[in-house]
Enzyme design. Sequence first.
Site, PDB file in Angstrom:
ATOM      1  N   LYS A 286       0.835  -1.202   0.000  1.00 39.24           N
ATOM      2  CA  LYS A 286       0.000   0.000   0.000  1.00 39.24           C
ATOM      3  C   LYS A 286       0.869   1.252   0.000  1.00 39.24           C
ATOM      4  O   LYS A 286       0.692   2.146  -0.839  1.00 39.24           O
ATOM      5  CB  LYS A 286      -0.932   0.019   1.208  1.00 39.24           C
ATOM      6  CG  LYS A 286      -1.873   1.222   1.223  1.00 39.24           C
ATOM      7  CD  LYS A 286      -2.683   1.300   2.501  1.00 39.24           C
ATOM      8  CE  LYS A 286      -1.905   1.978   3.605  1.00 39.24           C
ATOM      9  NZ  LYS A 286      -2.732   2.317   4.777  1.00 39.24           N
TER      10      LYS A 286
ATOM     11  N   ASP B  85      -6.428   0.918   0.723  1.00 33.61           N
ATOM     12  CA  ASP B  85      -6.600   1.238   2.134  1.00 33.61           C
ATOM     13  C   ASP B  85      -7.979   0.754   2.569  1.00 33.61           C
ATOM     14  O   ASP B  85      -8.677   0.069   1.818  1.00 33.61           O
ATOM     15  CB  ASP B  85      -6.394   2.733   2.388  1.00 33.61           C
ATOM     16  CG  ASP B  85      -7.509   3.607   1.827  1.00 33.61           C
ATOM     17  OD1 ASP B  85      -8.398   3.071   1.109  1.00 33.61           O
ATOM     18  OD2 ASP B  85      -7.512   4.816   2.107  1.00 33.61           O
TER      19      ASP B  85
END
Length: 234
Positions: free
Chosen positions: A128, A146
């Site tokens: 991420k 997310d």
Amino acid sequence: MPANDSRTALVRRARKINRVLAETYPEAHCELDFDNPFELLVVTVLSAQTTDRRVNKARPALFAAYPDATAMAAADRAHLEQLVGPLGFFRQKTESLLKLSQALVADYNGEVPGRLDDLVKLPGVGRKTANVVLGNAFGVPGITVDTHFGRLVRRFGWTSETDPVKVEFAVGDLFPKRDWTMLSHYVIWHGRRICHAKKPACGACPVAHWCPAYGEGPVDPVAAAALVRTQGPA
């Protein structure tokens, strides 16, 4: 995907939602402030378990004291803890920043690498964070999974996966690679402003017509409008 969606229909619906979100949020961008790849890497690490606005507030003093990896690698731990203290988990985050900066100095001459394979080898950096840095600091397409992104793509029926890496690959398969970074921004902005976790503002949603989860939140336009935020959470 919804039971009645063929692969072709799923792709068309997903890309339609992306186009409408792009029209709805033309100003969408990374909501973390940064001036260079190092700053973006650091603030993304700091954004765990807190909000972008809190990180942005702490950012000026942090980089005034430690403007690059070399400076941060040699930082006084107590002073660094003081600077990141308002963001929570300050001991853990301080340790992460020290190890991250030291690895950058030792392995990359203090520079942030521009390849995913290199970024994910750095202490405290997962896919991420790596995709945030690649997409926004280097212009390399990446999907940022997310909590908002994961929630919305499951509501949209783009995937039923819950593992972030599997979500990344499943959603990436629906879109041209060139769209990945901005797709992430559009979906995250929508999640922060309208498609909330507990009570989505379904009656004020611009993509409600194509959303299998329509009705999870209030569908009355007035009730839904009261839930809409003009910016992400504080």
